[in-house]
Motif scaffolding. Structure first.
Motif, PDB file in Angstrom:
ATOM      1  N   THR A  17       0.845  -1.186   0.000  1.00 55.08           N
ATOM      2  CA  THR A  17       0.000   0.000   0.000  1.00 55.08           C
ATOM      3  C   THR A  17       0.882   1.238   0.000  1.00 55.08           C
ATOM      4  O   THR A  17       1.784   1.361   0.830  1.00 55.08           O
ATOM      5  N   LEU A  18       0.636   2.140  -0.931  1.00 52.41           N
ATOM      6  CA  LEU A  18       1.397   3.379  -1.060  1.00 52.41           C
ATOM      7  C   LEU A  18       0.506   4.570  -0.704  1.00 52.41           C
ATOM      8  O   LEU A  18      -0.627   4.663  -1.194  1.00 52.41           O
ATOM      9  N   VAL A  19       0.999   5.457   0.141  1.00 50.25           N
ATOM     10  CA  VAL A  19       0.309   6.712   0.439  1.00 50.25           C
ATOM     11  C   VAL A  19       1.070   7.839  -0.241  1.00 50.25           C
ATOM     12  O   VAL A  19       2.273   8.022  -0.004  1.00 50.25           O
ATOM     13  N   VAL A  20       0.382   8.581  -1.104  1.00 45.88           N
ATOM     14  CA  VAL A  20       1.022   9.625  -1.899  1.00 45.88           C
ATOM     15  C   VAL A  20       0.214  10.915  -1.783  1.00 45.88           C
ATOM     16  O   VAL A  20      -0.860  10.942  -1.186  1.00 45.88           O
ATOM     17  N   SER A  21       0.732  11.972  -2.391  1.00 42.26           N
ATOM     18  CA  SER A  21       0.061  13.264  -2.361  1.00 42.26           C
ATOM     19  C   SER A  21      -1.249  13.217  -3.133  1.00 42.26           C
ATOM     20  O   SER A  21      -1.397  12.426  -4.079  1.00 42.26           O
ATOM     21  N   PRO A  22      -2.207  14.076  -2.769  1.00 40.44           N
ATOM     22  CA  PRO A  22      -3.462  14.126  -3.529  1.00 40.44           C
ATOM     23  C   PRO A  22      -3.257  14.491  -4.997  1.00 40.44           C
ATOM     24  O   PRO A  22      -4.023  14.049  -5.850  1.00 40.44           O
ATOM     25  N   VAL A  23      -2.218  15.273  -5.291  1.00 37.12           N
ATOM     26  CA  VAL A  23      -2.047  15.769  -6.663  1.00 37.12           C
ATOM     27  C   VAL A  23      -1.261  14.810  -7.546  1.00 37.12           C
ATOM     28  O   VAL A  23      -1.169  15.015  -8.756  1.00 37.12           O
ATOM     29  N   THR A  24      -0.693  13.760  -6.955  1.00 39.45           N
ATOM     30  CA  THR A  24       0.132  12.847  -7.761  1.00 39.45           C
ATOM     31  C   THR A  24      -0.433  11.438  -7.870  1.00 39.45           C
ATOM     32  O   THR A  24       0.125  10.609  -8.581  1.00 39.45           O
ATOM     33  N   CYS A  25      -1.509  11.141  -7.168  1.00 42.55           N
ATOM     34  CA  CYS A  25      -2.031   9.775  -7.149  1.00 42.55           C
ATOM     35  C   CYS A  25      -2.332   9.282  -8.564  1.00 42.55           C
ATOM     36  O   CYS A  25      -1.903   8.184  -8.955  1.00 42.55           O
ATOM     37  N   ARG A  26      -3.061  10.048  -9.327  1.00 44.47           N
ATOM     38  CA  ARG A  26      -3.407   9.639 -10.694  1.00 44.47           C
ATOM     39  C   ARG A  26      -2.161   9.564 -11.565  1.00 44.47           C
ATOM     40  O   ARG A  26      -1.984   8.625 -12.354  1.00 44.47           O
ATOM     41  N   ILE A  27      -1.261  10.548 -11.423  1.00 47.87           N
ATOM     42  CA  ILE A  27      -0.041  10.590 -12.228  1.00 47.87           C
ATOM     43  C   ILE A  27       0.816   9.351 -11.981  1.00 47.87           C
ATOM     44  O   ILE A  27       1.300   8.704 -12.917  1.00 47.87           O
ATOM     45  N   ILE A  28       1.001   9.009 -10.696  1.00 43.83           N
ATOM     46  CA  ILE A  28       1.837   7.853 -10.347  1.00 43.83           C
ATOM     47  C   ILE A  28       1.182   6.554 -10.799  1.00 43.83           C
ATOM     48  O   ILE A  28       1.851   5.651 -11.337  1.00 43.83           O
ATOM     49  N   THR A  29      -0.128   6.441 -10.608  1.00 41.09           N
ATOM     50  CA  THR A  29      -0.827   5.229 -11.034  1.00 41.09           C
ATOM     51  C   THR A  29      -0.687   5.022 -12.537  1.00 41.09           C
ATOM     52  O   THR A  29      -0.378   3.909 -13.005  1.00 41.09           O
ATOM     53  N   GLU A  30      -0.893   6.083 -13.314  1.00 42.88           N
ATOM     54  CA  GLU A  30      -0.774   5.972 -14.775  1.00 42.88           C
ATOM     55  C   GLU A  30       0.664   5.686 -15.186  1.00 42.88           C
ATOM     56  O   GLU A  30       0.912   4.883 -16.099  1.00 42.88           O
ATOM     57  N   MET A  31       1.614   6.323 -14.504  1.00 43.43           N
ATOM     58  CA  MET A  31       3.021   6.105 -14.833  1.00 43.43           C
ATOM     59  C   MET A  31       3.423   4.656 -14.569  1.00 43.43           C
ATOM     60  O   MET A  31       4.063   4.009 -15.414  1.00 43.43           O
TER      61      MET A  31
END
Length: 428
Positions: free
Chosen positions: A174-188
């Motif tokens: 489980t990864l906890v990330v910033s609200p603004v990067t969740c979609r970016i990291i998932t897509e990447m």
């Protein structure tokens, strides 16, 4: 508070396959304490509780847990609003109108913050460990279930995207990330999953809730809630519990410090967990005060300190970087920077004499030496804090700088960056 109808139990695997079939409500605790159950074997053993008696646990399949949003009468935001919280249209608790009190409790008590708007990504599949090992800066292959770490997602040239707080569980990470990067990291990450890779990516942000507990009294709060098992464990260590049959994971440390705790849970458990924590004298904190705390403590944020302009070493994120694992994204640049001592600048905290705009130039003797990336006011009108990158050898802790042409500043070491351990300070 009224009697808490919640019973904390110790499940024995990743998604809590042992659930209580029944918790007696005949003698509910009046002090908000959780009923913590321990067991030597998963079945057919009685449990003990200092508050009330719970029945045996019975095995169910891990997939039977429903992490869908809870019924409206269990809505956590309604619970927060009743307590005086101001909630944005996006469902973020902005303030409890106690920001100064909450900031003071970070140093002298304990605060609890709802960070459910932060991103949570579940990475599963047989190849998940090797995949994350290759796609981020931490050494996942040395971690066992129940352990955790911070890791950084970077570009191929080691420019920073975000810091992730990772929990290695039995069947997933489980990864906890910033609200603004969740979609970016998932897509990447999805782009780097090859056909033969057994890796699955799931954004579980809306199916979970996430709290953090910060402050010197955090250990005492956990002990009074009969959760002392997690106290004193290494950073990232986490254990699984359940409240009324709903899953809760509690980890040591949080995204701003190695002290305190993090709590990941089913939304249905959130109101009970929140009330129980507050019953121990913990102060609630909103996102406005949390952002102040982020800057004061020096935690870099995407779009501010973590951008394509700065690399992971300039951001001083040494604790998140493995220097002895194999090839991973950004590794070549990081190795070259270390080998040739090539860092050009470093992130610092700055005490300012007045408010300043992020993006302002930092100078010494009229020469540009850096850039301010974040600013916040403090508890007093005279307190002003900033974060900024300053050229290497241009300034160090205690030196004077000028921001925005006329604002005086003093370079300071801030808690989050101070706990980072560069290569020269690490033991073998």
């Amino acid at each position: 508070m009224n009697s808490l109808t919640a019973c904390f139990t110790h499940p024995s695997s990743n998604f809590f396959p042992w659930l209580p079939s029944l918790c007696s409500r005949s003698s509910l605790p009046q002090n908000g304490a959780f009923c913590l159950q321990k067991h030597a074997t998963p079945m057919n053993k009685p449990f003990f509780s200092s508050n009330f008696i719970c029945s045996k646990l019975h095995p169910v399949q891990a997939s039977s847990f429903d992490l869908s949003p809870p019924p409206i009468d269990h809505d956590f935001l309604e619970t927060a609003k009743t307590a005086g919280a101001e909630v944005s249209d996006e469902g973020i608790i902005e303030t409890f109108h106690n920001d100064d009190e909450a900031l003071d409790a970070v140093d002298n008590g304990a605060v609890v913050v709802d960070l459910s708007h932060f991103g949570r990504i579940r990475v599963s599949g047989e190849d998940r460990i090797q995949f994350l090992h290759n796609q981020s800066t931490a050494n996942f292959e040395c971690l066992q279930p129940g352990q955790g770490c911070d890791t950084v997602f970077v570009t191929p040239t080691a420019r920073t995207i975000d810091i992730a707080h990772a929990w290695v569980m039995k069947n997933a990470v489980t990864l906890v990330v910033s609200p603004v990067t969740c979609r970016i990291i998932t897509e990447m990450l999805n782009k780097y999953i090859f056909f033969a890779d057994e890796v699955e990516m799931q954004d579980i942000t809306k199916q979970t809730s996430f709290f953090v507990l910060v402050g010197p009294n955090s250990n005492r709060v956990m002990e009074k809630l009969n959760l002392g098992d997690v106290v004193g464990k290494p950073y990232g260590t986490h254990q699984h519990f359940s409240v009324d049959g709903l899953p809760v994971t509690i980890g040591v440390g949080n995204i701003i410090s190695e002290g305190g705790f993090s709590l990941l849970m089913s939304p249905g458990a959130a109101p009970s967990v929140w009330k129980a924590i507050l019953s121990q004298g913990t102060i609630p904190m909103g996102s406005t005060a949390w952002e102040k705390l982020r800057v004061i403590h020096g935690r870099p944020a995407p779009g501010m300190e973590l951008t394509n302009e700065f690399n992971v070493l300039e951001a001083n994120l040494w604790n998140s970087i493995s220097l002895n694992k194999g090839c991973y994204k950004g590794q070549e640049t990081i190795s070259r920077l270390i080998t040739y001592n090539g860092l050009k600048q470093r992130l610092w905290g700055i005490h300012l004499s007045a408010a300043a705009e992020p993006g302002s130039i930092i100078t010494i003797d009229g020469k540009k030496v850096g850039k301010l990336t974040s600013y916040t006011s403090g508890r007093k009108q005279s307190e002003h804090f900033g974060l900024g990158y300053i050229k290497r050898n241009a300034a160090s802790e205690g030196d004077n700088v000028v921001v925005q042409d006329s604002i005086n500043g003093i370079v300071v070491e801030v808690p989050f960056l101070a706990m980072q351990r560069p290569l020269s300070e690490r033991s073998n």
